[in-house]
Design a protein around this motif. Structure first.
Motif, PDB file in Angstrom:
ATOM      1  N   GLN A  59      25.897  55.047  28.018  1.00  0.00           N
ATOM      2  CA  GLN A  59      25.244  54.068  28.886  1.00  0.00           C
ATOM      3  C   GLN A  59      25.974  52.725  28.877  1.00  0.00           C
ATOM      4  OE1 GLN A  59      21.039  54.034  27.925  1.00  0.00           O
ATOM      5  NE2 GLN A  59      20.622  52.702  29.665  1.00  0.00           N
ATOM      6  N   ARG A  60      26.344  52.284  27.666  1.00  0.00           N
ATOM      7  CA  ARG A  60      27.063  51.013  27.550  1.00  0.00           C
ATOM      8  C   ARG A  60      28.412  51.110  28.279  1.00  0.00           C
ATOM      9  NH1 ARG A  60      27.129  45.610  27.073  1.00  0.00           N
ATOM     10  NH2 ARG A  60      28.799  44.830  25.746  1.00  0.00           N
ATOM     11  N   GLY A  61      29.089  52.241  28.115  1.00  0.00           N
ATOM     12  CA  GLY A  61      30.370  52.446  28.791  1.00  0.00           C
ATOM     13  C   GLY A  61      30.225  52.400  30.300  1.00  0.00           C
ATOM     14  N   GLU A  62      29.151  52.979  30.795  1.00  0.00           N
ATOM     15  CA  GLU A  62      28.901  52.972  32.247  1.00  0.00           C
ATOM     16  C   GLU A  62      28.758  51.545  32.754  1.00  0.00           C
ATOM     17  OE1 GLU A  62      29.163  55.199  34.611  1.00  0.00           O
ATOM     18  OE2 GLU A  62      29.876  56.425  32.943  1.00  0.00           O
ATOM     19  N   GLN A  63      28.040  50.730  31.965  1.00  0.00           N
ATOM     20  CA  GLN A  63      27.826  49.342  32.366  1.00  0.00           C
ATOM     21  C   GLN A  63      29.158  48.580  32.381  1.00  0.00           C
ATOM     22  OE1 GLN A  63      25.816  46.742  29.565  1.00  0.00           O
ATOM     23  NE2 GLN A  63      24.633  45.790  31.217  1.00  0.00           N
ATOM     24  N   ILE A  64      29.961  48.792  31.352  1.00  0.00           N
ATOM     25  CA  ILE A  64      31.270  48.120  31.275  1.00  0.00           C
ATOM     26  C   ILE A  64      32.139  48.572  32.449  1.00  0.00           C
ATOM     27  CG2 ILE A  64      33.391  47.916  29.908  1.00  0.00           C
ATOM     28  CD1 ILE A  64      31.518  48.413  27.396  1.00  0.00           C
ATOM     29  N   ARG A  65      32.104  49.874  32.724  1.00  0.00           N
ATOM     30  CA  ARG A  65      32.928  50.416  33.814  1.00  0.00           C
ATOM     31  C   ARG A  65      32.493  49.849  35.163  1.00  0.00           C
ATOM     32  NH1 ARG A  65      32.555  55.168  32.287  1.00  0.00           N
ATOM     33  NH2 ARG A  65      34.360  55.092  30.920  1.00  0.00           N
ATOM     34  N   LEU A  66      31.190  49.673  35.349  1.00  0.00           N
ATOM     35  CA  LEU A  66      30.706  49.055  36.592  1.00  0.00           C
ATOM     36  C   LEU A  66      31.234  47.615  36.692  1.00  0.00           C
ATOM     37  CD1 LEU A  66      29.019  48.943  39.188  1.00  0.00           C
ATOM     38  CD2 LEU A  66      27.032  48.299  37.783  1.00  0.00           C
ATOM     39  N   GLY A  67      31.215  46.903  35.564  1.00  0.00           N
ATOM     40  CA  GLY A  67      31.736  45.533  35.564  1.00  0.00           C
ATOM     41  C   GLY A  67      33.207  45.506  35.959  1.00  0.00           C
ATOM     42  N   PHE A  68      33.973  46.439  35.415  1.00  0.00           N
ATOM     43  CA  PHE A  68      35.393  46.550  35.775  1.00  0.00           C
ATOM     44  C   PHE A  68      35.547  46.794  37.273  1.00  0.00           C
ATOM     45  CE2 PHE A  68      38.844  49.661  36.580  1.00  0.00           C
ATOM     46  CZ  PHE A  68      39.932  48.816  36.387  1.00  0.00           C
ATOM     47  N   LYS A  69      34.736  47.682  37.822  1.00  0.00           N
ATOM     48  CA  LYS A  69      34.843  47.998  39.257  1.00  0.00           C
ATOM     49  C   LYS A  69      34.474  46.787  40.114  1.00  0.00           C
ATOM     50  CE  LYS A  69      33.791  52.957  38.997  1.00  0.00           C
ATOM     51  NZ  LYS A  69      32.651  53.892  39.099  1.00  0.00           N
ATOM     52  N   ILE A  70      33.466  46.039  39.691  1.00  0.00           N
ATOM     53  CA  ILE A  70      33.073  44.850  40.461  1.00  0.00           C
ATOM     54  C   ILE A  70      34.220  43.842  40.472  1.00  0.00           C
ATOM     55  CG2 ILE A  70      31.496  42.855  40.515  1.00  0.00           C
ATOM     56  CD1 ILE A  70      29.335  44.799  39.310  1.00  0.00           C
ATOM     57  N   VAL A  71      34.889  43.692  39.338  1.00  0.00           N
ATOM     58  CA  VAL A  71      35.998  42.738  39.237  1.00  0.00           C
ATOM     59  C   VAL A  71      37.207  43.222  40.054  1.00  0.00           C
ATOM     60  CG1 VAL A  71      37.733  41.864  37.594  1.00  0.00           C
ATOM     61  CG2 VAL A  71      35.284  41.759  37.024  1.00  0.00           C
ATOM     62  N   ALA A  72      37.520  44.492  39.944  1.00  0.00           N
ATOM     63  CA  ALA A  72      38.727  45.017  40.589  1.00  0.00           C
ATOM     64  C   ALA A  72      38.517  45.315  42.068  1.00  0.00           C
ATOM     65  CB  ALA A  72      39.174  46.286  39.860  1.00  0.00           C
ATOM     66  N   ASN A  73      37.300  45.595  42.460  1.00  0.00           N
ATOM     67  CA  ASN A  73      37.015  45.929  43.857  1.00  0.00           C
ATOM     68  C   ASN A  73      35.669  45.317  44.239  1.00  0.00           C
ATOM     69  OD1 ASN A  73      36.746  47.014  46.375  1.00  0.00           O
ATOM     70  ND2 ASN A  73      36.982  49.158  45.734  1.00  0.00           N
ATOM     71  N   THR A  74      35.678  43.984  44.279  1.00  0.00           N
ATOM     72  CA  THR A  74      34.448  43.245  44.591  1.00  0.00           C
ATOM     73  C   THR A  74      33.959  43.580  45.995  1.00  0.00           C
ATOM     74  OG1 THR A  74      35.542  41.487  43.331  1.00  0.00           O
ATOM     75  CG2 THR A  74      33.416  40.951  44.298  1.00  0.00           C
ATOM     76  N   GLN A  75      34.904  43.868  46.883  1.00  0.00           N
ATOM     77  CA  GLN A  75      34.537  44.163  48.265  1.00  0.00           C
ATOM     78  C   GLN A  75      33.601  45.362  48.353  1.00  0.00           C
ATOM     79  OE1 GLN A  75      35.295  42.306  51.103  1.00  0.00           O
ATOM     80  NE2 GLN A  75      35.804  40.886  49.471  1.00  0.00           N
ATOM     81  N   TYR A  77      32.046  46.990  45.288  1.00  0.00           N
ATOM     82  CA  TYR A  77      31.001  47.034  44.248  1.00  0.00           C
ATOM     83  C   TYR A  77      30.254  45.713  44.059  1.00  0.00           C
ATOM     84  CZ  TYR A  77      33.130  51.504  43.127  1.00  0.00           C
ATOM     85  OH  TYR A  77      33.605  52.784  43.201  1.00  0.00           O
ATOM     86  N   GLY A  78      30.745  44.656  44.666  1.00  0.00           N
ATOM     87  CA  GLY A  78      30.116  43.341  44.472  1.00  0.00           C
ATOM     88  C   GLY A  78      29.219  42.925  45.621  1.00  0.00           C
ATOM     89  N   GLN A  79      28.926  43.861  46.500  1.00  0.00           N
ATOM     90  CA  GLN A  79      28.076  43.516  47.651  1.00  0.00           C
ATOM     91  C   GLN A  79      26.600  43.533  47.257  1.00  0.00           C
ATOM     92  OE1 GLN A  79      29.460  42.078  49.748  1.00  0.00           O
ATOM     93  NE2 GLN A  79      31.503  42.931  50.095  1.00  0.00           N
ATOM     94  N   PRO A  80      25.772  42.741  47.927  1.00  0.00           N
ATOM     95  CA  PRO A  80      26.057  41.917  49.108  1.00  0.00           C
ATOM     96  C   PRO A  80      26.423  40.478  48.751  1.00  0.00           C
ATOM     97  CG  PRO A  80      23.697  41.952  48.745  1.00  0.00           C
ATOM     98  CD  PRO A  80      24.334  42.695  47.577  1.00  0.00           C
ATOM     99  N   TYR A  81      27.061  40.257  47.628  1.00  0.00           N
ATOM    100  CA  TYR A  81      27.229  38.875  47.149  1.00  0.00           C
ATOM    101  C   TYR A  81      28.560  38.231  47.534  1.00  0.00           C
ATOM    102  CZ  TYR A  81      23.240  40.572  44.543  1.00  0.00           C
ATOM    103  OH  TYR A  81      22.031  41.134  44.218  1.00  0.00           O
ATOM    104  N   ALA A  82      29.539  39.045  47.947  1.00  0.00           N
ATOM    105  CA  ALA A  82      30.848  38.487  48.322  1.00  0.00           C
ATOM    106  C   ALA A  82      30.801  38.031  49.776  1.00  0.00           C
ATOM    107  CB  ALA A  82      31.936  39.538  48.129  1.00  0.00           C
ATOM    108  N   GLY A  83      31.307  36.833  50.045  1.00  0.00           N
ATOM    109  CA  GLY A  83      31.240  36.295  51.405  1.00  0.00           C
ATOM    110  C   GLY A  83      32.594  36.224  52.094  1.00  0.00           C
ATOM    111  N   ASN A  84      33.639  36.716  51.443  1.00  0.00           N
ATOM    112  CA  ASN A  84      34.968  36.709  52.074  1.00  0.00           C
ATOM    113  C   ASN A  84      35.674  38.025  51.764  1.00  0.00           C
ATOM    114  OD1 ASN A  84      35.974  36.480  49.451  1.00  0.00           O
ATOM    115  ND2 ASN A  84      36.300  34.268  49.599  1.00  0.00           N
ATOM    116  N   LYS A  85      36.974  38.056  51.956  1.00  0.00           N
ATOM    117  CA  LYS A  85      37.688  39.325  51.762  1.00  0.00           C
ATOM    118  C   LYS A  85      38.409  39.415  50.418  1.00  0.00           C
ATOM    119  CE  LYS A  85      37.861  41.024  56.386  1.00  0.00           C
ATOM    120  NZ  LYS A  85      38.587  40.555  57.583  1.00  0.00           N
ATOM    121  N   LEU A  86      38.048  38.556  49.470  1.00  0.00           N
ATOM    122  CA  LEU A  86      38.757  38.571  48.190  1.00  0.00           C
ATOM    123  C   LEU A  86      38.026  39.428  47.164  1.00  0.00           C
ATOM    124  CD1 LEU A  86      39.758  34.778  47.890  1.00  0.00           C
ATOM    125  CD2 LEU A  86      40.832  36.607  49.224  1.00  0.00           C
ATOM    126  N   ASN A  87      38.743  39.759  46.105  1.00  0.00           N
ATOM    127  CA  ASN A  87      38.175  40.415  44.931  1.00  0.00           C
ATOM    128  C   ASN A  87      38.415  39.479  43.747  1.00  0.00           C
ATOM    129  OD1 ASN A  87      37.600  43.071  46.180  1.00  0.00           O
ATOM    130  ND2 ASN A  87      39.820  43.123  46.446  1.00  0.00           N
TER     131      ASN A  87
END
Ligand code: HEC
Ligand code: HEC
Length: 284
Positions: A59-75, A77-87
């Motif tokens: 479970q902890r690993g899943e959470q860390i992995r989700l964090g990694f995905k949000i950072v690397a591909n915010t477009q 995994y970071g929705q609906p919070y990103a307002g531009n085209k950056l990661n």
């Protein structure tokens, strides 16, 4: 100022990051005189983050992995919070593992801390939200958001080998200073010669690189909107894969050109630095 050699090894942890990875410059290509690597070789030994390849299961690993995905591909995994085209990784290169680009490694040892811009103690989660609102020109995640907790978990995990009390010497972006007022006209010429190839002649990005100004870029209250911050980032990291190849003056000039172009406003900027201390190059 410091420069830690970092190859493409880290990049291979996620196949889709490989596209952004180009070989590091050969020794002869690196700007000779002010390469600080020679001054602080010990940093190479201290900077020892785990590779995202080794994120554990469970479970902890899943959470860390989700964090990694949000950072690397915010477009994605970071929705609906990103307002531009950056990661996040657009600036925190290599998903926060690049010691020349405001690395995430060790940040868990530094927060909470007082920040003059906000005039209060900010937690790591608060600081992440500042980048969502400004660098991503988006909205803050709710305090109880599982996505926010995931990014904190990823940064905690990256920080695991950094001892309590460490000053995290690679923190931030290695700063350069200007020897003369930046010249945005020369910056436009530098841009045409060294940046257009990836970022596009209109600065709106291409398949190879993200936008640098316009509606899909960072807003005027982002750190990168300060010329000295952008210049330092560019000096150490741009053109991507060929950091330390532009002169300090070129970095300042091209940063001044980029930050003179239109970008989104941030109305809440009116509340920044309520007790003073605003840097001279804050564009508002
Ligand atoms: C447009 C570039 C850009 C983007 C995109 C960006 N940031 Fe930042 N971030 C910065 C800059 C610049 C700093 C300040 C670095 C410095 O002061 O040297 C910073 C600082 C931070 C810090 C504090 C670092 C420290 O040393 O205390 C955190 C945490 C952070 N960002 C998280 C994120 C997260 C998470 C994302 C994605 C949601 C993100 N950032 C997206 C540019 C960006
Ligand atoms: C070889 C392609 C390439 C070239 C040439 C290049 N860049 Fe980039 N640049 C990138 C990529 C790719 C990123 C995003 C980093 C990532 O995703 O790993 C980036 C990110 C940036 C960023 C972070 C903020 C943002 O909005 O993207 C800035 C600023 C920047 N580049 C400026 C420049 C400047 C100035 C030049 C010319 C001196 C330049 N770049 C040349 C590929 C390039």
């Amino acid at each position: 100022m410091r420069h830690i050699a970092l190859g493409c090894l880290l990049m291979t942890v996620a196949g889709w990051l490989v596209a952004g990875c180009v070989p590091p410059p050969k020794a002869g290509q690196v700007a000779e005189s002010n390469d600080p690597a020679k001054k602080e070789p010990a940093l190479d030994a201290l900077f020892a983050p785990p590779s995202p390849e080794s994120i554990p299961g469970g479970q902890r690993g899943e959470q860390i992995r989700l964090g990694f995905k949000i950072v690397a591909n915010t477009q994605e995994y970071g929705q609906p919070y990103a307002g531009n085209k950056l990661n996040c990784t657009t600036c925190h290169l290599d998903a926060g593992l690049n010691p020349n680009a405001a690395s995430f490694v060790g940040l868990s040892r530094l927060y909470p801390e007082y920040r003059a811009r906000a005039d209060r103690q900010v937690s790591l989660a608060d600081r992440i939200n500042e980048c969502f609102e400004r660098s991503l020109n988006g909205t803050a995640l709710p305090p109880d958001s599982s996505k926010l907790a995931a990014v904190v978990a990823y940064i905690d995990w990256l920080s695991q080998n950094v001892p309590q009390g460490s000053a995290v010497p690679w923190r931030g972006i290695p700063r350069i200073t200007s020897t003369r007022p930046p010249d945005a006209v020369n910056g436009k010429a530098v841009f045409a010669k060294k940046c257009v190839f990836c970022h596009g002649s209109d600065g709106q990005g291409t398949m190879a690189a993200p936008p640098l100004w316009g509606p899909d870029s960072y807003n005027i209250a982002a750190g990168m909107a300060r010329v000295s911050v952008a210049a330092s980032f560019i000096k150490a990291n741009m053109p991507r894969g060929w950091g330390w190849t532009v002169t300090d003056d070129e970095a300042f000039d091209v940063a001044a050109f980029i930050n003179s172009q239109p970008r989104p406003d941030f109305p809440a900027k009116a509340y920044d630095w309520p007790k003073g201390g605003k840097p001279a190059d804050a564009p508002y």
